[in-house]
Design a protein around this motif. Structure first.
Motif, short mmCIF file in Angstrom:
data_model
loop_
_atom_site.label_atom_id
_atom_site.label_comp_id
_atom_site.label_asym_id
_atom_site.label_seq_id
_atom_site.Cartn_x
_atom_site.Cartn_y
_atom_site.Cartn_z
N THR A 60 0.81 -1.22 0.00
CA THR A 60 0.00 0.00 0.00
C THR A 60 0.84 1.27 0.00
O THR A 60 0.31 2.36 -0.22
N GLY A 61 2.13 1.15 0.30
CA GLY A 61 2.97 2.34 0.46
C GLY A 61 2.86 2.97 1.83
O GLY A 61 3.44 4.02 2.08
N TRP A 62 2.11 2.34 2.73
CA TRP A 62 1.98 2.78 4.13
C TRP A 62 2.39 1.61 5.02
O TRP A 62 1.58 0.76 5.37
N LYS A 84 6.72 5.54 4.12
CA LYS A 84 5.93 5.84 2.94
C LYS A 84 6.77 5.66 1.67
O LYS A 84 7.88 6.15 1.57
N GLY A 85 6.15 5.02 0.67
CA GLY A 85 6.79 4.87 -0.63
C GLY A 85 6.23 5.82 -1.67
O GLY A 85 6.58 5.74 -2.85
N HIS A 86 5.36 6.74 -1.25
CA HIS A 86 4.76 7.73 -2.14
C HIS A 86 4.20 8.84 -1.26
O HIS A 86 4.40 8.84 -0.04
N TYR A 109 11.99 9.07 -1.53
CA TYR A 109 11.28 7.94 -0.91
C TYR A 109 12.25 6.80 -0.67
O TYR A 109 13.15 6.57 -1.47
N PRO A 110 12.08 6.07 0.45
CA PRO A 110 10.99 6.21 1.43
C PRO A 110 11.19 7.40 2.35
O PRO A 110 12.29 7.94 2.49
#
Length: 396
Positions: A60-62, A84-86, A109-110
């Motif tokens: 999810t990027g979270w 976070k990845g975004h 990122y991250p």
């Protein structure tokens, strides 16, 4: 020998690694008397619903990286933290920072985000037990920065924190950012008509017309909470939420299982306003209930009807707040159209730490200019608000 308490920081990959009572003793100590928390979003039950429903986590990027601070083995502070990845689902926009840093050859990122995912609602982010506020906040800030430094992470962002936390974070060396939302304030109104009486004549007539047009959709409007909420209501709202999510974000942030978790553990924290025609919901707005604030979160529909969005999202929220003596309605991110409906511009706050000193200096300069622009915009918009200015204006 230094007599200050020795603080240990632990990083959790899931809320399941800490007991709900231990987390909530820091997140919402005001609810220990059985009352509501100031807001439900940092409670163990809300954050756990995000995790168990897989709305956050792998893919999810979270990725949860929650902080727990202990003194002598006692938990004194916690914080919801994510790798976070975004930059999606945050509502304090830093996409331009990411693009600039990466164009210069950096890796943005991250990053670490101390926040409630997908929730642009102001609340405490440094969650401390009573009596441990100063020590706990300092430990959480130092823990987040240390985690970023040890892992080569570009930055730490604390979003939608309280104004007091923003001041304290700035004093600790974090950069303070000011943004804007629209909130409705209860000035002791007896009912909706009393609220309308505070508006200028033209705005008052417009709001009455909007409510009349909304109620002409051919059905009834119901406001549901607690045990009045049933699984079939969430089935209908899921359709609404998917439609809005697809149009706004490309895909919904929350999974269907999140709403099942809310039904199971949080239905007393929810107000769901539905427009029902011929026994079938055609539109809805989801709110979460705090101690003195109602938080508007999601809206959607399967049929378009004039002014129904305003009725379900804004006027039903005001009705509920008035009926329950609540002080404020937060109607979510953005939207100058809220101004004409009695929602006034207010400042929101975030804190930022950036590892690269040169990049941090450029961001600090940007934030100073941005803050001046936001302050000026709030002043101008407030002057354009719908409320009566003078008796002469009313007579005109």
């Amino acid at each position: 020998m230094d007599g200050s308490p020795q603080i240990e920081i632990e990083v959790l990959s899931s809320l399941s690694q800490i007991a709900a009572g231990d987390w909530d003793a820091c997140a919402c100590p005001e609810a220990a008397d059985g009352g509501r928390p100031n807001d439900p979003f940092t409670t163990h039950r809300f954050l756990s619903a995000l995790e168990t429903s897989r709305s956050v986590g792998t893919g999810t990027g979270w990725q949860p990286r929650h902080l727990v601070a202990r003194s002598g083995g006692e938990i004194i502070a916690v914080a919801p933290l994510y790798a976070k990845g975004h930059s999606q689902g945050e509502y304090i926009f830093d996409h331009n920072w990411a693009h600039a840093y990466e164009r210069a050859g950096g890796r943005y990122y991250p990053k670490l985000q101390m926040a409630v995912p997908f929730t642009p609602a102001t609340g405490r982010r440094f969650l401390t037990r009573p009596g441990w506020e100063e020590t706990g906040r300092a430990a959480l800030v130092q823990g987040a920065v240390r985690l970023a430094e040890d892992n080569g992470v570009s930055s730490v962002h604390v979003t939608f924190c309280t104004e007091g936390e923003a001041r304290e974070g700035a004093a600790m060396g974090l950069m303070h950012r000011v943004s804007q939302q629209f909130h409705w304030f209860n000035e002791g109104y007896a009912d909706f008509d009393d609220f309308l009486g505070a508006l200028s004549s033209r705005k008052r007539k417009n709001l009455r017309k909007e409510r009349e047009r909304a109620r002409d959709f051919g059905g009834e409007i119901v406001a549901l909470t607690g045990d009045d909420l049933k699984p079939e209501h969430w089935d209908a709202f899921w359709v609404f939420y998917q439609d809005t999510g697809a149009r706004k974000w490309g895909m919904p942030y929350l999974t269907r299982r999140f709403f099942d978790a809310v039904q199971e553990t949080m239905r007393d924290d929810v107000l769901l306003a539905l427009a029902v025609r011929e026994g079938r919901p055609v539109a809805g707005a989801l709110n979460f209930i705090g101690r003195d604030t109602l938080y508007g979160r999601y809206w959607g529909c399967r049929e378009d009807h004039p002014c129904l969005h305003f009725e379900l999202c804004y006027y039903q929220a005001i009705d509920y707040a008035l009926a329950h003596g609540m002080k404020r309605v937060e109607a979510g991110a953005q939207g100058q159209h809220k101004l004409a409906r009695g929602y006034l511009p207010v400042a929101t706050h975030s804190l930022h730490w950036v590892r690269d000193a040169g990049f941090a200096g450029a961001i600090a300069q940007y934030l100073r200019a941005e803050r001046q622009a936001v302050d000026e915009e709030i002043e101008v918009l407030t002057s354009w608000g719908p409320f009566r200015k003078t008796q002469v204006e009313e007579q005109e």
